[in-house]
Design an enzyme around this catalytic site. Structure first.
Site, short mmCIF file in Angstrom:
data_model
loop_
_atom_site.label_atom_id
_atom_site.label_comp_id
_atom_site.label_asym_id
_atom_site.label_seq_id
_atom_site.Cartn_x
_atom_site.Cartn_y
_atom_site.Cartn_z
N GLY A 32 0.85 -1.19 0.00
CA GLY A 32 0.00 0.00 0.00
C GLY A 32 0.89 1.23 0.00
O GLY A 32 2.08 1.17 0.32
N GLY A 78 0.34 -4.95 0.30
CA GLY A 78 -0.90 -4.87 -0.48
C GLY A 78 -0.90 -5.74 -1.70
O GLY A 78 -1.95 -6.23 -2.13
N GLU A 88 5.71 -5.51 7.30
CA GLU A 88 4.99 -4.52 8.11
C GLU A 88 5.64 -4.22 9.47
O GLU A 88 5.57 -3.08 9.95
CB GLU A 88 3.54 -4.97 8.32
N ASP A 148 -1.06 -7.37 7.53
CA ASP A 148 -2.51 -7.31 7.33
C ASP A 148 -2.90 -7.97 6.02
O ASP A 148 -2.40 -9.04 5.72
CB ASP A 148 -2.97 -5.84 7.39
#
Length: 470
Positions: free
Chosen positions: A94, A145, A168, A176
């Site tokens: 992301g 992502g 992350e 996530d």
């Protein structure tokens, strides 16, 4: 003319609450950051921000949603292909630099960042429960992502250029995009290891680890796309059979796996045993202690300790808790819970600090985490990330599908649990076990290597000379 496959798989039964308000493009969204194309029966989604390594943002997600919904209903759309522009990345994650900048502006910015994660997770869930074959070309960097857009698809194609990671914890966040679901379901403690350390897997290693379902050379991807586009399905052919046909078709383009002498399995043998031994605990402190006491792979353990010591203590503790709980979550519950966790992280100082230290600062610097030590991160503070405040709305999803294990898991290599079940049935030697899986998986490349490695690591001979699972 082919009709849309009826979804008879019980995994996709309607148990998740569904919103009908599909996100739409905004006037301020970037033009051409996603390209869509129709090639006979294929509908393609090409992430088109190559200078940013195709990192995902809200503008891209808002463009993809309505197309997926449109194609779901179209009798002309047989399958969906997800790829990235350029040769460097499918998607490097992301656009966290933009999110951190937003967060630094205060509560309004934090809420806007949380809204982006709502979009991203709902998109990942739609892919995870899509009623037509979805193929992801994990060609190049596939992180964060990009993993969310790939990992929940039935077909995940790695190439010699694939670089997988969930990085992350390096930026004060948590793995996530459905990491709570797929990481605990990988063999042994490999998911825990990948989540906490952000270790990278390259090329064929992603196939061995269960991240990718197929390994193809990047030079054949255009031919694969052309061949898949020509597939047609009679009206009565339902989803499982369509998936089977796609699987067989892609296998035709394999140029073979790299020889083990050149690229041995990394998470294998005694190192893999050490990973399982050290990362099996339910507290980060115990994992540190196990690594400190590791003697067989001392150099690896020391390097791993150094890696973990540079990570956000809060991220490490939340991530470990997430993985242990995620084993029991369904796919829809996963994204709803992750949305609540991400909202909490947007309010936590480590995310902005981690992104600035790692990605914005030139050269990158060591982040100053708050709290700075594991000891200062209390169990109560960790549990706060998993609480859903009273009256707070849960994430709205745009598909009502749900399941507790991947209905398409059999397109990857056999899992260690599958191999264990067959060994425990009683066999005189390794050969019948290997033959069983070769037949079951239609002699797919990598099956023999995986089964042989697991048998060598996890079994011994009985007094009678048969195989015994240790």
């Amino acid at each position: 003319m082919p009709l849309r496959a009826k979804v008879t798989n019980p995994a996709f039964t309607a148990t998740a609450a569904m919103s009908t308000n599909i996100p739409k493009e905004l006037p301020t969204d970037e033009p051409d950051d996603v390209l869509f194309n129709s090639i006979y029966g294929i509908r393609s989604v090409e992430l088109n921000r190559p200078k940013k390594l195709n990192s995902l943002n809200g503008s891209m997600a808002r463009k993809i949603f309505p197309r997926l919904k449109e194609w779901e209903k179209s009798s002309l759309a047989n399958m969906i292909l997800i790829s990235g522009a350029g040769e460097k990345a499918l998607c490097a994650g992301g656009d966290v630099a933009a999110l951190a900048k937003q967060n630094a502006e205060g509560l309004e910015g934090q809420q806007a960042s949380t809204s982006f994660f709502a979009l991203e997770y709902a998109l990942d869930h739609m892919i995870a429960t899509y009623p037509k074959p979805v193929i992801s070309f994990m060609d190049g960097i596939t992180m964060g992502g990009g993993v969310g857009l790939s990992m929940h698809a039935p077909f995940r194609i790695a190439t010699e250029r694939t670089v997988f990671a969930m990085p992350e914890t390096t930026i004060g966040f948590f793995p996530d995009v459905g990491g709570s679901f797929f990481l605990p379901r990988l063999d042994g403690e490999t998911g825990t290891y990948l989540a906490l350390t952000s270790e990278r897997l390259k090329g064929v290693q992603t196939l061995y680890a269960g991240i990718a379902t197929h390994y193809l050379h990047s030079s054949v991807l255009a031919n694969v796309t052309q061949r898949l586009s020509e597939l047609t399905f009679p009206d009565h052919v339902e989803l499982p059979e369509r998936l089977h046909t796609v699987n067989k078709t892609m296998a035709e383009f394999s140029l073979g796996l790299p020889p083990l002498e050149e690229e041995p399995m990394l998470m294998a043998g005694s190192l893999r045993t050490a990973i399982d031994r050290c990362f099996a605990f339910n507290t980060v402190e115990e994992i540190f202690q196990a690594l400190e006491q590791e003697t067989e792979h001392k150099e690896w353990a020391q390097k791993t300790l150094e890696t973990l010591s540079s990570r956000s203590p809060t991220s490490l503790k939340v991530t470990l808790r997430q993985l242990r709980l995620g084993k029991k979550w369904s796919i829809s519950e996963t994204f709803k819970r992750e949305h609540a966790i991400s909202a909490h992280f947007m309010r936590h100082p480590d995310f902005v600090e981690g992104v600035n230290a790692r990605l914005v600062s030139k050269p990158p610097r060591q982040a100053e985490w708050q709290p700075a030590t594991l000891k200062e991160v209390s169990d109560e503070a960790v549990e706060e990330f998993f609480k859903i405040p009273e009256g707070e709305e849960r994430l709205s999803l745009f598909s009502n599908g749900d399941y507790k294990s991947y209905p398409h898991a059999h397109f990857a290599l056999p899992t260690e649990k599958e191999i264990e079940q067959v060994v425990r049935q009683g066999h005189a030697s390794r050969r019948p076990v290997v033959d069983h899986f070769l037949e079951k998986y239609a002699h797919r490349e990598g099956v023999r290597r995986k089964v042989v490695e697991v048998i060598a690591r996890k079994t011994s001979k009985t007094a009678e000379g048969g195989l015994k699972w240790n």
